[in-house]
Design a protein around this motif. Structure first.
Motif, short mmCIF file in Angstrom:
data_model
loop_
_atom_site.label_atom_id
_atom_site.label_comp_id
_atom_site.label_asym_id
_atom_site.label_seq_id
_atom_site.Cartn_x
_atom_site.Cartn_y
_atom_site.Cartn_z
N SER A 92 0.83 -1.22 0.00
CA SER A 92 0.00 0.00 0.00
C SER A 92 0.86 1.26 0.00
CB SER A 92 -0.99 -0.01 1.17
OG SER A 92 -0.31 0.02 2.40
N ASP A 96 0.40 3.83 -3.00
CA ASP A 96 0.05 5.24 -2.75
C ASP A 96 1.06 6.18 -3.40
OD1 ASP A 96 -2.21 4.55 -1.33
OD2 ASP A 96 -1.30 4.85 0.64
N LYS A 100 -1.85 5.21 -6.95
CA LYS A 100 -3.17 5.59 -6.44
C LYS A 100 -3.33 7.11 -6.39
CE LYS A 100 -6.85 3.75 -4.53
NZ LYS A 100 -7.48 2.51 -4.78
#
Length: 117
Positions: A92, A96, A100
């Motif tokens: 993640s 990110d 994202k």
């Protein structure tokens, strides 16, 4: 001190085993398989994300059992480094930083010509 190549290869394999836990997200980064390099205590690879196009370097900190992620520009300048990343947060944190966006669904539709209605 640099470890021998076999040890560094094991660390790189460990990192990619973590990546295998969420392949759709990892694939979304646009990793160029030919760019994958085993480095001291980690791995470096080229990505083509929405937010970052360049290299990602992941280094394992043995003493803390944590990771460090660096974003590196196309001209080999470190853009950002994030330290003290837990195993469960590694994907993640990279996602990110690389892919994202706030309007991610909209960007996907634009990029791939998906019409929603």
């Amino acid at each position: 001190m640099d470890r021998d190549f076999d040890y560094n290869l094991k660390i790189a394999e460990y990192i990619f085993e973590i990546f295998k836990s969420n392949l759709p997200v990892v694939w979304s980064w646009g990793i160029d398989p030919a760019s994958i390099q085993v480095i001291n205590l980690g791995v470096k690879f080229h990505v083509q994300g929405f937010k970052h196009k360049g290299y990602v370097q992941v280094v394992y900190n043995e003493g803390e059992d944590l990771f460090e992620v660096s974003l590196i520009s196309e001209n080999d300048k470190t853009v950002k480094t994030t330290e003290h990343i837990f195993l469960g947060d590694l994907i993640s944190v990279i996602d990110d930083a690389v892919e994202k966006t706030d309007n991610y669904s909209e960007r996907i539709c634009q990029e791939y010509g998906i019409v929603t209605g």
